[in-house]
Design a protein around this motif. Structure first.
Motif, PDB file in Angstrom:
ATOM      1  N   VAL A 135      10.051 -55.807  18.207  1.00  0.00           N
ATOM      2  CA  VAL A 135       9.397 -55.098  17.112  1.00  0.00           C
ATOM      3  C   VAL A 135       8.736 -53.864  17.708  1.00  0.00           C
ATOM      4  O   VAL A 135       8.004 -53.962  18.703  1.00  0.00           O
ATOM      5  CB  VAL A 135       8.358 -55.979  16.395  1.00  0.00           C
ATOM      6  N   LEU A 136       9.015 -52.711  17.125  1.00  0.00           N
ATOM      7  CA  LEU A 136       8.425 -51.459  17.564  1.00  0.00           C
ATOM      8  C   LEU A 136       7.737 -50.786  16.386  1.00  0.00           C
ATOM      9  O   LEU A 136       8.090 -51.034  15.231  1.00  0.00           O
ATOM     10  CB  LEU A 136       9.472 -50.512  18.147  1.00  0.00           C
ATOM     11  N   CYS A 137       6.769 -49.938  16.680  1.00  0.00           N
ATOM     12  CA  CYS A 137       6.137 -49.151  15.631  1.00  0.00           C
ATOM     13  C   CYS A 137       6.054 -47.703  16.073  1.00  0.00           C
ATOM     14  O   CYS A 137       6.133 -47.391  17.267  1.00  0.00           O
ATOM     15  CB  CYS A 137       4.750 -49.689  15.286  1.00  0.00           C
ATOM     16  N   LEU A 138       5.934 -46.822  15.106  1.00  0.00           N
ATOM     17  CA  LEU A 138       5.654 -45.432  15.409  1.00  0.00           C
ATOM     18  C   LEU A 138       4.154 -45.301  15.631  1.00  0.00           C
ATOM     19  O   LEU A 138       3.353 -45.901  14.895  1.00  0.00           O
ATOM     20  CB  LEU A 138       6.114 -44.530  14.267  1.00  0.00           C
TER      21      LEU A 138
ATOM     22  N   ARG B 239       7.014 -49.654  11.159  1.00  0.00           N
ATOM     23  CA  ARG B 239       7.610 -50.440  12.230  1.00  0.00           C
ATOM     24  C   ARG B 239       9.027 -50.862  11.880  1.00  0.00           C
ATOM     25  O   ARG B 239       9.429 -50.831  10.715  1.00  0.00           O
ATOM     26  CB  ARG B 239       6.757 -51.662  12.561  1.00  0.00           C
ATOM     27  N   PHE B 240       9.770 -51.285  12.914  1.00  0.00           N
ATOM     28  CA  PHE B 240      11.148 -51.735  12.716  1.00  0.00           C
ATOM     29  C   PHE B 240      11.476 -52.796  13.755  1.00  0.00           C
ATOM     30  O   PHE B 240      10.829 -52.886  14.800  1.00  0.00           O
ATOM     31  CB  PHE B 240      12.135 -50.560  12.787  1.00  0.00           C
ATOM     32  N   THR B 241      12.490 -53.595  13.452  1.00  0.00           N
ATOM     33  CA  THR B 241      12.925 -54.690  14.329  1.00  0.00           C
ATOM     34  C   THR B 241      14.299 -54.381  14.886  1.00  0.00           C
ATOM     35  O   THR B 241      15.174 -53.878  14.166  1.00  0.00           O
ATOM     36  CB  THR B 241      12.963 -56.021  13.557  1.00  0.00           C
ATOM     37  N   LEU B 242      14.500 -54.686  16.150  1.00  0.00           N
ATOM     38  CA  LEU B 242      15.800 -54.513  16.801  1.00  0.00           C
ATOM     39  C   LEU B 242      16.291 -55.856  17.313  1.00  0.00           C
ATOM     40  O   LEU B 242      15.505 -56.683  17.774  1.00  0.00           O
ATOM     41  CB  LEU B 242      15.698 -53.536  17.975  1.00  0.00           C
TER      42      LEU B 242
ATOM     43  N   GLU C 294      27.120 -54.897  28.957  1.00  0.00           N
ATOM     44  CA  GLU C 294      27.103 -54.273  27.640  1.00  0.00           C
ATOM     45  C   GLU C 294      25.948 -54.861  26.836  1.00  0.00           C
ATOM     46  O   GLU C 294      25.797 -56.081  26.751  1.00  0.00           O
ATOM     47  CB  GLU C 294      28.421 -54.505  26.906  1.00  0.00           C
ATOM     48  N   VAL C 295      25.138 -53.983  26.278  1.00  0.00           N
ATOM     49  CA  VAL C 295      24.036 -54.405  25.412  1.00  0.00           C
ATOM     50  C   VAL C 295      24.324 -53.876  24.016  1.00  0.00           C
ATOM     51  O   VAL C 295      24.346 -52.662  23.794  1.00  0.00           O
ATOM     52  CB  VAL C 295      22.681 -53.879  25.908  1.00  0.00           C
ATOM     53  N   GLU C 296      24.585 -54.792  23.097  1.00  0.00           N
ATOM     54  CA  GLU C 296      24.801 -54.402  21.708  1.00  0.00           C
ATOM     55  C   GLU C 296      23.463 -54.452  20.977  1.00  0.00           C
ATOM     56  O   GLU C 296      22.755 -55.457  21.026  1.00  0.00           O
ATOM     57  CB  GLU C 296      25.801 -55.322  21.015  1.00  0.00           C
ATOM     58  N   LEU C 297      23.137 -53.375  20.304  1.00  0.00           N
ATOM     59  CA  LEU C 297      21.853 -53.239  19.617  1.00  0.00           C
ATOM     60  C   LEU C 297      22.090 -53.110  18.119  1.00  0.00           C
ATOM     61  O   LEU C 297      22.971 -52.367  17.681  1.00  0.00           O
ATOM     62  CB  LEU C 297      21.112 -52.024  20.162  1.00  0.00           C
ATOM     63  N   ARG C 298      21.292 -53.835  17.352  1.00  0.00           N
ATOM     64  CA  ARG C 298      21.355 -53.766  15.890  1.00  0.00           C
ATOM     65  C   ARG C 298      19.949 -53.569  15.341  1.00  0.00           C
ATOM     66  O   ARG C 298      18.968 -54.011  15.929  1.00  0.00           O
ATOM     67  CB  ARG C 298      21.962 -55.047  15.308  1.00  0.00           C
ATOM     68  N   VAL C 299      19.874 -52.935  14.184  1.00  0.00           N
ATOM     69  CA  VAL C 299      18.606 -52.701  13.508  1.00  0.00           C
ATOM     70  C   VAL C 299      18.414 -53.765  12.437  1.00  0.00           C
ATOM     71  O   VAL C 299      19.328 -54.039  11.647  1.00  0.00           O
ATOM     72  CB  VAL C 299      18.555 -51.300  12.867  1.00  0.00           C
TER      73      VAL C 299
ATOM     74  N   LEU D 128      17.392 -54.094  28.111  1.00  0.00           N
ATOM     75  CA  LEU D 128      17.158 -53.889  26.681  1.00  0.00           C
ATOM     76  C   LEU D 128      16.505 -52.527  26.445  1.00  0.00           C
ATOM     77  O   LEU D 128      16.845 -51.807  25.501  1.00  0.00           O
ATOM     78  CB  LEU D 128      16.252 -54.991  26.129  1.00  0.00           C
ATOM     79  N   GLN D 129      15.563 -52.189  27.312  1.00  0.00           N
ATOM     80  CA  GLN D 129      14.896 -50.901  27.194  1.00  0.00           C
ATOM     81  C   GLN D 129      15.874 -49.753  27.398  1.00  0.00           C
ATOM     82  O   GLN D 129      15.840 -48.750  26.666  1.00  0.00           O
ATOM     83  CB  GLN D 129      13.761 -50.815  28.206  1.00  0.00           C
ATOM     84  N   GLU D 130      16.743 -49.878  28.386  1.00  0.00           N
ATOM     85  CA  GLU D 130      17.740 -48.832  28.632  1.00  0.00           C
ATOM     86  C   GLU D 130      18.646 -48.643  27.411  1.00  0.00           C
ATOM     87  O   GLU D 130      18.961 -47.515  27.030  1.00  0.00           O
ATOM     88  CB  GLU D 130      18.581 -49.193  29.860  1.00  0.00           C
ATOM     89  N   ALA D 131      19.055 -49.768  26.792  1.00  0.00           N
ATOM     90  CA  ALA D 131      19.895 -49.680  25.599  1.00  0.00           C
ATOM     91  C   ALA D 131      19.134 -49.034  24.450  1.00  0.00           C
ATOM     92  O   ALA D 131      19.699 -48.233  23.678  1.00  0.00           O
ATOM     93  CB  ALA D 131      20.380 -51.078  25.205  1.00  0.00           C
ATOM     94  N   ARG D 132      17.861 -49.375  24.320  1.00  0.00           N
ATOM     95  CA  ARG D 132      17.033 -48.828  23.242  1.00  0.00           C
ATOM     96  C   ARG D 132      16.877 -47.312  23.395  1.00  0.00           C
ATOM     97  O   ARG D 132      16.960 -46.558  22.409  1.00  0.00           O
ATOM     98  CB  ARG D 132      15.683 -49.529  23.266  1.00  0.00           C
ATOM     99  N   VAL D 133      16.664 -46.853  24.618  1.00  0.00           N
ATOM    100  CA  VAL D 133      16.543 -45.420  24.879  1.00  0.00           C
ATOM    101  C   VAL D 133      17.867 -44.721  24.588  1.00  0.00           C
ATOM    102  O   VAL D 133      17.910 -43.657  23.950  1.00  0.00           O
ATOM    103  CB  VAL D 133      16.106 -45.183  26.336  1.00  0.00           C
ATOM    104  N   ASP D 134      18.960 -45.313  25.039  1.00  0.00           N
ATOM    105  CA  ASP D 134      20.292 -44.767  24.808  1.00  0.00           C
ATOM    106  C   ASP D 134      20.554 -44.600  23.315  1.00  0.00           C
ATOM    107  O   ASP D 134      21.072 -43.577  22.853  1.00  0.00           O
ATOM    108  CB  ASP D 134      21.320 -45.712  25.446  1.00  0.00           C
TER     109      ASP D 134
END
Length: 284
Positions: A104-107, A84-87, A72-77, A30-36
């Motif tokens: 959930v991530l935040c700046l 903050r935002f949710t993935l 395959e990791v499909e990512l949606r916002v 999941l982290q790799e997909a998020r970075v990508d």
């Protein structure tokens, strides 16, 4: 709405003792997909300087097997707020969805030590991709009490991320190490480990992690305290938290749903040792 798809290669070392990809490694995918995904657009500048993971929810639908083709990791916002935002994620191998997750991530301003608001341009990039995500069900609000299993661990240098603190994925490893060592008999032979010798498997069905504080590298150990929450016929929920024994602060809280299975993966009734553990280390 179609999502961003990242193809993440598998490694042989991703496998665990049961011969499939370890549940903690799925969080790494999941982290790799998020970075990508971040590197693919105008918010690439946030990577390595301005993002922090607040929480994870991961639901495991089936084992990921080793293969030469990437998963395959499909990512949606999902929801986008001021800071903050949710993935949402779907992990697919050979056309089968084997895991789904929410983060959930935040700046975060690492110099000031506090969250920061998105600029209008940063928020627009997230909002332009956002859409509804199916919510996950809750796992309850049980907490670790005074009667809990304690496991001390030392952070390795390789556990650190570019921000200089322990990578969020490593928390999955820490609580797994603590879980493996839980034994109501009090000797050095762990029930989680010896279950495999008895023809039983422990399958992680769901894992939620809330990140409360940062874990730094140091020579002094940290501690995982674990307790047994909900106990069903074939499944059990373990609540745990990573603590700093030097000041008593809680750094992460986790909830893990385990299913007991036979050699084929079919759910079977919990062994009596797990019920004994629930009596010895009950959650509140």
């Amino acid at each position: 709405m179609s999502g961003f798809v990242s193809r993440v290669p598998l490694r042989w070392v991703d496998l665990d003792a049961q011969g499939h990809v370890n549940n903690a490694v799925v969080a790494d995918y999941l982290q790799e997909a998020r970075v990508d995904w971040l590197l693919s657009g105008s918010n690439a500048h946030l990577l390595g300087s301005s993002t922090m993971v607040v929480s994870h929810q991961v639901e495991y639908l089936g084992p990921v097997a080793f293969g030469v083709d990437p998963v395959e990791v499909e990512l949606r916002v999902g929801t986008v707020g001021a800071a903050r935002f949710t993935l949402g994620y779907s992990v697919v191998q050979d056309g089968r969805e084997l895991a789904r997750a929410r983060s959930v991530l935040c700046l975060y301003d690492y110099v000031a030590g506090r969250p920061r608001r998105m600029t209008s341009a940063e928020r627009s990039w997230f909002v332009d991709q956002s859409g509804p995500l199916e919510p996950f069900g809750g796992l309850g609000d049980q907490r670790v009490g005074e009667r809990a299993h304690a496991y001390d661990f030392v952070v390795r240098w390789s556990d650190l991320d570019p921000y200089g603190h322990v990578n969020n994925v490593r928390v999955f490893d820490f609580v797994a190490e603590a879980r493996i060592r839980m034994n109501p008999d009090g000797d050095d032979t762990t029930r989680m480990h010896t279950a495999a010798a008895d023809g039983l498997l422990w399958m992680v069905a769901r894992q939620d992690v809330d990140y409360v504080g940062q874990i730094a590298h140091r020579s002094e150990p940290y501690r995982v305290r674990s307790a047994i929450g909900r106990v069903g016929r074939t499944s059990v929920t373990i609540v745990a938290q990573v603590e700093d024994p030097l000041d008593g602060s809680v750094l992460t809280r986790t909830r893990t749903v385990l299913v007991c299975g036979d050699a084929t993966g079919r759910p079977v009734p919990l062994p009596e040792s797990m019920r004994a553990a629930a009596a010895r280390w009950p959650a509140l």
